[in-house]
Design a protein around this motif. Structure first.
Motif, PDB file in Angstrom:
ATOM      1  N   THR A  96       0.836  -1.193   0.000  1.00  0.00           N
ATOM      2  CA  THR A  96       0.000   0.000   0.000  1.00  0.00           C
ATOM      3  C   THR A  96       0.873   1.245   0.000  1.00  0.00           C
ATOM      4  O   THR A  96       1.896   1.303   0.666  1.00  0.00           O
ATOM      5  N   ASN A 150      -5.558   5.207  -9.639  1.00  0.00           N
ATOM      6  CA  ASN A 150      -5.892   4.836  -8.266  1.00  0.00           C
ATOM      7  C   ASN A 150      -6.437   3.410  -8.239  1.00  0.00           C
ATOM      8  O   ASN A 150      -7.413   3.097  -8.925  1.00  0.00           O
ATOM      9  N   GLU A 206      -8.201   1.224  -5.892  1.00  0.00           N
ATOM     10  CA  GLU A 206      -8.893   1.285  -4.608  1.00  0.00           C
ATOM     11  C   GLU A 206      -8.796  -0.021  -3.836  1.00  0.00           C
ATOM     12  O   GLU A 206      -8.650  -0.034  -2.617  1.00  0.00           O
ATOM     13  N   ASN A 210      -5.584  -0.017  -2.235  1.00  0.00           N
ATOM     14  CA  ASN A 210      -5.284   1.218  -1.508  1.00  0.00           C
ATOM     15  C   ASN A 210      -3.942   1.790  -1.963  1.00  0.00           C
ATOM     16  O   ASN A 210      -3.084   2.161  -1.166  1.00  0.00           O
TER      17      ASN A 210
END
Length: 227
Positions: A161, A208, A210, A213
């Motif tokens: 992450t 991005n 998700e 993350n």
């Protein structure tokens, strides 16, 4: 139940020969989880006992899960993946389950027919019926196997992450579509009017993820075509 373990071991050795380097271990267990026969991908006996002993502990909870999900006690076949291994479970008649433990990057499709056939032979041995330990070779497409292994490597990569930044540099002949490709990626549109790049064009794209993350920022340098 009296089972000819010598026949089981001969069958497992032939199975190891046909599966090849991807085999970590092959284990035969009865419905209570007792190991009736086992072999590892290694030829060394001491290494084999250590590997099989550790993998038996791995297989046991999965077998419990299978028998709970299939209250009838009959489940046919199943596959499970862990971080380190790929497992194939084949029902071997009413009395046993045949477990194949493969390398995490192994391609399972070519091994399924071998596992099915071996499970059927194991069933015959448990029933006391005559059976040959010979398992015929099955030809596989080596290119497909290599591609599958590379894809499995990518699946095993774990991205931490966080935020990442990468610089991409595109170079090559002029009028081949470098700029069009960049515009398509960054702006999701295609320019029908061609204009040659002068010097260098720099564009940025933020992605991005998700579910992971994770944020990735691309800085793309589109160099003028070389003549």
């Amino acid at each position: 139940m009296s089972v000819d373990r010598e026949k089981l071991n001969a069958l497992l050795k032939w199975y190891r020969k046909e599966v090849g380097d991807d085999l970590v271990a092959a284990i035969i267990v009865d419905r209570e989880g007792l190991t009736m026969g086992a072999i590892s991908g290694e030829g060394d006996k001491s290494v084999e006992e250590e590997i099989v002993g550790g993998l038996s502990a791995l297989v046991e909870p999965v077998l419990e899960r299978i028998t709970k999900e299939f209250s009838s006690g009959s489940f046919g076949t199943g596959t499970f993946d862990t971080d380190e291994y790929r497992l194939i479970f084949c029902e071997a008649g009413e009395h046993a389950v045949f477990v194949t433990v493969l390398d995490a990057l192994a391609m399972v499709d070519p091994i399924f027919p071998l596992a099915y056939l071996t499970a059927e032979k194991i069933s015959r041995i448990f029933d006391g019926r005559p059976v040959s330990p010979v398992i015929p070779s099955i030809k596989t497409n080596e290119t497909e196997v290599k591609i599958e292994r590379e894809l499995n490597k990518l699946k095993k990569i774990k991205t931490e992450t966080g935020n990442y930044a990468f610089k991409l540099i595109l170079g090559g002949d002029g009028a081949v579509g470098k700029t069009s490709m960049v515009h398509r990626f960054v702006e999701d549109k295609f320019e029908s009017n061609y204009k040659g790049t002068i010097g260098v064009s720099i564009m940025k794209k933020q992605c991005n993820f998700e579910g992971l993350n994770t944020n990735v920022r691309f800085v793309i340098w589109d160099l003028a075509g070389q003549t």
